[in-house]
Design a protein around this motif. Sequence first.
Motif, short mmCIF file in Angstrom:
data_model
loop_
_atom_site.label_atom_id
_atom_site.label_comp_id
_atom_site.label_asym_id
_atom_site.label_seq_id
_atom_site.Cartn_x
_atom_site.Cartn_y
_atom_site.Cartn_z
N LEU A 1 16.71 9.41 -0.52
CA LEU A 1 15.76 10.30 0.29
C LEU A 1 14.29 10.06 0.48
O LEU A 1 13.35 10.32 1.11
CB LEU A 1 15.80 11.82 -0.18
N ARG A 2 13.94 8.91 -0.44
CA ARG A 2 12.61 8.76 -0.50
C ARG A 2 12.24 7.05 -0.65
O ARG A 2 12.95 6.51 -1.08
CB ARG A 2 11.84 9.26 -1.75
N SER A 3 11.46 6.50 0.14
CA SER A 3 10.98 5.30 0.23
C SER A 3 10.17 4.59 -0.92
O SER A 3 9.67 5.72 -1.63
CB SER A 3 10.30 4.68 1.60
N ILE A 4 9.91 3.38 -0.96
CA ILE A 4 9.20 2.98 -2.27
C ILE A 4 8.22 1.85 -1.67
O ILE A 4 8.58 1.14 -0.88
CB ILE A 4 9.92 2.28 -3.24
N ALA A 5 6.85 2.27 -1.92
CA ALA A 5 5.89 1.24 -1.43
C ALA A 5 5.34 0.61 -2.79
O ALA A 5 4.98 1.16 -3.69
CB ALA A 5 4.83 2.05 -0.77
N TRP A 6 5.30 -0.91 -2.52
CA TRP A 6 4.77 -1.64 -3.74
C TRP A 6 3.62 -2.17 -3.03
O TRP A 6 3.31 -2.61 -2.31
CB TRP A 6 6.01 -2.79 -3.72
N LEU A 7 2.76 -2.05 -4.34
CA LEU A 7 1.11 -2.79 -4.14
C LEU A 7 1.03 -3.53 -5.47
O LEU A 7 1.24 -3.01 -6.50
CB LEU A 7 0.13 -1.48 -4.14
N PHE B 1 -0.47 -7.68 -2.22
CA PHE B 1 0.69 -7.70 -1.42
C PHE B 1 1.27 -6.35 -1.42
O PHE B 1 1.36 -5.50 -2.18
CB PHE B 1 1.75 -8.49 -2.29
N PHE B 2 1.74 -6.07 -0.06
CA PHE B 2 2.14 -4.86 0.16
C PHE B 2 3.74 -5.00 0.61
O PHE B 2 3.96 -5.82 1.60
CB PHE B 2 1.40 -3.83 1.19
N ARG B 3 4.86 -4.21 0.16
CA ARG B 3 6.09 -4.26 0.61
C ARG B 3 6.36 -2.84 0.55
O ARG B 3 5.77 -1.92 -0.10
CB ARG B 3 6.92 -5.16 -0.19
N HIS B 4 7.44 -2.20 1.75
CA HIS B 4 8.02 -1.09 1.69
C HIS B 4 9.66 -1.29 1.96
O HIS B 4 9.81 -1.67 2.81
CB HIS B 4 7.14 -0.35 2.81
N HIS B 5 10.13 -0.56 1.08
CA HIS B 5 11.60 -0.59 1.21
C HIS B 5 12.08 1.06 1.17
O HIS B 5 11.45 2.03 0.32
CB HIS B 5 12.16 -1.03 -0.15
N ARG B 6 13.18 1.24 1.39
CA ARG B 6 14.16 2.40 1.16
C ARG B 6 15.65 1.92 0.71
O ARG B 6 15.87 0.91 1.01
CB ARG B 6 14.26 3.33 2.41
N CYS C 1 11.32 -1.51 5.13
CA CYS C 1 10.73 -0.71 6.36
C CYS C 1 9.71 -1.24 6.90
O CYS C 1 9.33 -1.10 7.93
CB CYS C 1 10.42 0.60 5.74
N GLY C 2 8.83 -2.33 6.16
CA GLY C 2 7.87 -2.77 6.98
C GLY C 2 6.77 -1.71 7.00
O GLY C 2 7.12 -0.74 6.64
N PRO C 3 5.48 -2.30 7.52
CA PRO C 3 5.42 -3.77 7.68
C PRO C 3 5.09 -4.38 6.29
O PRO C 3 4.79 -3.84 5.55
CB PRO C 3 3.99 -3.59 8.45
N ARG C 4 4.97 -5.70 6.59
CA ARG C 4 4.88 -6.78 5.30
C ARG C 4 3.63 -7.24 5.44
O ARG C 4 3.34 -7.91 6.40
CB ARG C 4 5.87 -7.70 5.20
N PHE C 5 2.70 -7.32 4.48
CA PHE C 5 1.39 -7.87 4.70
C PHE C 5 0.53 -8.24 3.20
O PHE C 5 1.05 -7.66 2.30
CB PHE C 5 0.47 -6.82 5.29
N THR C 6 -0.09 -9.00 3.29
CA THR C 6 -1.08 -9.58 2.30
C THR C 6 -2.58 -9.51 2.56
O THR C 6 -2.84 -9.74 3.49
CB THR C 6 -0.88 -11.15 1.87
#
Length: 261
Positions: A189-195, A203-208, A229-234
Amino acid sequence: MSGTTMAEYEAALKIHLKIKSLDDDDLWEGFDWDETDKILSGEIKPKTLITTYLFGYTRQKPQKGTLIAEEMLSVFPNSKYMNRRRNSELGQVIKFAKKKGFTSLILAHTNNLGNDEIRIINLLNGASASFIFIELVPRIDIPNCAKPPSRRYPRLHVRGFDSPASVGTARMIQSLFPKVPHSRRPSRLRSIAWLEQQRNHVFFRHHRLCSEEVIGGERSSVSTQPQECGPRFTLKLMGVDRVSLDTGNMKLIGAADPDGG
């Protein structure tokens, strides 16, 4: 030094020496972080206004400020996009944002060198950080891109920000995310954002977590797998400024080494 007196040269040198390296431990000193820390602790819920630079046209590269802004809307919760008028000065935008209760302002554009760029301005203390995108992959270009759970803030995971200078950089970005209580078990029920910071890049990534049925022989089971989930960026930090929250004027505090450091 042709055409420049020794006194002028020495004055310019003194000004240059006041500009800090982005690795200096005291890069972020002098800013009042008390209100920002209330966001990190969950006392205050952040609210971000996203818009574009007033002048960002470049003939060499297409202007992608609006595209960048749209992608950032999907990254930062409680964010809103505002179409900026041609004659609106930064000071006016800041005053509008503060009046509406926004805690941060993000400006997006493609600069004159063709680099996609964002500037994050903390409306609680006037700290400002400018970043260029080393890589930006929009959601539409990510295969099988998942939609983040609605009405659920992402849980932010931060790592690699170990030096005093990088801690300040992380704080600027963390203050764009509402505080989410820690949980040992990941939730669908919750996504995870990685920094994550590596070699001065963020680096940024976003998953569920998504469930899919796995069929094997006569039996089937449900497998839970992470889906982007995106977006993906550096990002690469290029400068730190102090912004007047009354006028929008900026004072450079620290800048990247022009030789690429």
